[in-house]
Scaffold this active site. Sequence first.
Site, PDB file in Angstrom:
ATOM      1  N   CYS A 198       6.203   0.146   7.561  1.00  0.00           N
ATOM      2  CA  CYS A 198       5.841   1.212   6.617  1.00  0.00           C
ATOM      3  C   CYS A 198       7.070   1.586   5.810  1.00  0.00           C
ATOM      4  O   CYS A 198       8.164   1.686   6.360  1.00  0.00           O
ATOM      5  CB  CYS A 198       5.339   2.420   7.414  1.00  0.00           C
ATOM      6  SG  CYS A 198       4.908   3.831   6.395  1.00  0.00           S
ATOM      7  N   LEU A 199       6.869   1.799   4.503  1.00  0.00           N
ATOM      8  CA  LEU A 199       7.986   2.188   3.642  1.00  0.00           C
ATOM      9  C   LEU A 199       8.573   3.522   4.081  1.00  0.00           C
ATOM     10  O   LEU A 199       9.728   3.822   3.803  1.00  0.00           O
ATOM     11  CB  LEU A 199       7.510   2.282   2.182  1.00  0.00           C
ATOM     12  CG  LEU A 199       6.991   0.973   1.569  1.00  0.00           C
ATOM     13  CD1 LEU A 199       6.384   1.230   0.199  1.00  0.00           C
ATOM     14  CD2 LEU A 199       8.117  -0.054   1.483  1.00  0.00           C
ATOM     15  N   GLY A 238       0.838  -1.190   0.000  1.00  0.00           N
ATOM     16  CA  GLY A 238       0.000   0.000   0.000  1.00  0.00           C
ATOM     17  C   GLY A 238       0.870   1.236   0.000  1.00  0.00           C
ATOM     18  O   GLY A 238       2.018   1.199   0.467  1.00  0.00           O
ATOM     19  N   GLN A 289       3.373   9.880   0.886  1.00  0.00           N
ATOM     20  CA  GLN A 289       4.652   9.185   0.942  1.00  0.00           C
ATOM     21  C   GLN A 289       5.541   9.477  -0.263  1.00  0.00           C
ATOM     22  O   GLN A 289       6.741   9.239  -0.204  1.00  0.00           O
ATOM     23  CB  GLN A 289       4.423   7.674   1.047  1.00  0.00           C
ATOM     24  CG  GLN A 289       3.771   7.274   2.356  1.00  0.00           C
ATOM     25  CD  GLN A 289       3.589   5.775   2.422  1.00  0.00           C
ATOM     26  OE1 GLN A 289       2.592   5.254   1.960  1.00  0.00           O
ATOM     27  NE2 GLN A 289       4.557   5.060   2.982  1.00  0.00           N
ATOM     28  N   HIS A 294      -4.116   1.927   7.661  1.00  0.00           N
ATOM     29  CA  HIS A 294      -2.758   2.480   7.670  1.00  0.00           C
ATOM     30  C   HIS A 294      -2.605   3.558   6.589  1.00  0.00           C
ATOM     31  O   HIS A 294      -2.055   4.625   6.836  1.00  0.00           O
ATOM     32  CB  HIS A 294      -1.782   1.309   7.458  1.00  0.00           C
ATOM     33  CG  HIS A 294      -0.340   1.658   7.372  1.00  0.00           C
ATOM     34  ND1 HIS A 294       0.596   1.182   8.263  1.00  0.00           N
ATOM     35  CD2 HIS A 294       0.349   2.433   6.490  1.00  0.00           C
ATOM     36  CE1 HIS A 294       1.797   1.650   7.933  1.00  0.00           C
ATOM     37  NE2 HIS A 294       1.674   2.404   6.847  1.00  0.00           N
ATOM     38  N   GLU A 295      -3.139   3.270   5.384  1.00  0.00           N
ATOM     39  CA  GLU A 295      -2.998   4.227   4.275  1.00  0.00           C
ATOM     40  C   GLU A 295      -3.873   5.465   4.474  1.00  0.00           C
ATOM     41  O   GLU A 295      -3.451   6.585   4.169  1.00  0.00           O
ATOM     42  CB  GLU A 295      -3.313   3.558   2.931  1.00  0.00           C
ATOM     43  CG  GLU A 295      -2.446   2.355   2.560  1.00  0.00           C
ATOM     44  CD  GLU A 295      -0.956   2.563   2.748  1.00  0.00           C
ATOM     45  OE1 GLU A 295      -0.472   3.701   2.619  1.00  0.00           O
ATOM     46  OE2 GLU A 295      -0.265   1.579   3.066  1.00  0.00           O
ATOM     47  N   HIS A 352      -2.182   7.786   6.724  1.00  0.00           N
ATOM     48  CA  HIS A 352      -1.161   8.605   6.049  1.00  0.00           C
ATOM     49  C   HIS A 352      -1.784   9.898   5.520  1.00  0.00           C
ATOM     50  O   HIS A 352      -1.209  10.978   5.646  1.00  0.00           O
ATOM     51  CB  HIS A 352      -0.560   7.848   4.857  1.00  0.00           C
ATOM     52  CG  HIS A 352       0.610   6.977   5.207  1.00  0.00           C
ATOM     53  ND1 HIS A 352       1.758   7.448   5.804  1.00  0.00           N
ATOM     54  CD2 HIS A 352       0.813   5.655   5.032  1.00  0.00           C
ATOM     55  CE1 HIS A 352       2.620   6.450   5.974  1.00  0.00           C
ATOM     56  NE2 HIS A 352       2.068   5.340   5.515  1.00  0.00           N
TER      57      HIS A 352
END
Length: 169
Positions: free
Chosen positions: A90-91, A43, A48, A132-133, A136
């Site tokens: 998370c990236l 995701g 990001q 989670h997304e 963000h």
Amino acid sequence: MKIYTYPDQVLKTPAEPITEIDEDLQHLIDWMIETMYAAPGIGLAANQVGVLKRVIVFDRQPREKGRDPAVLINPEIVLGESQIKWEEACLSVPDFSAEVVRKAQVKVKGVDRHGNPLDIEAEDLLAVCLQHEVDHLNGTLFIDHISGLKRALYKKKLKKMLKQQEEKG
Ligand code: NI
């Protein structure tokens, strides 16, 4: 596309609703999907990649091999039920993971990349991923959900990593 990492300010800033689905947005979505799979991740939110627009991309079958990319524009979690504890990463928060309590089942409303209404009902990993997304887009990271002690440990680790990077030149 470059993936921004903590503590970059763009990750703390709420993204703006999308009012027009134009060609620029289509390019952004394509780049985000490519960036997500290249990372690799399941995701990715526009914050990001440094864009403060309310769009997320994710894989609909995150446990399977192969790709099933999906897009939600202006996503909104309209329903969440029961709780689940999940080890998240998370990236944008490299080399760290921690358990976060989330809703185990969610319903998320939004529109797809063509502007058609899209409702997604998800559970387990996909439900966690969507929460989670959407976080963000609201300027929230999973580390904002963990204890202050665990967060402090991550900050210490990050400081050390950055120092090592500096020494390497
Ligand atoms: Ni993330």
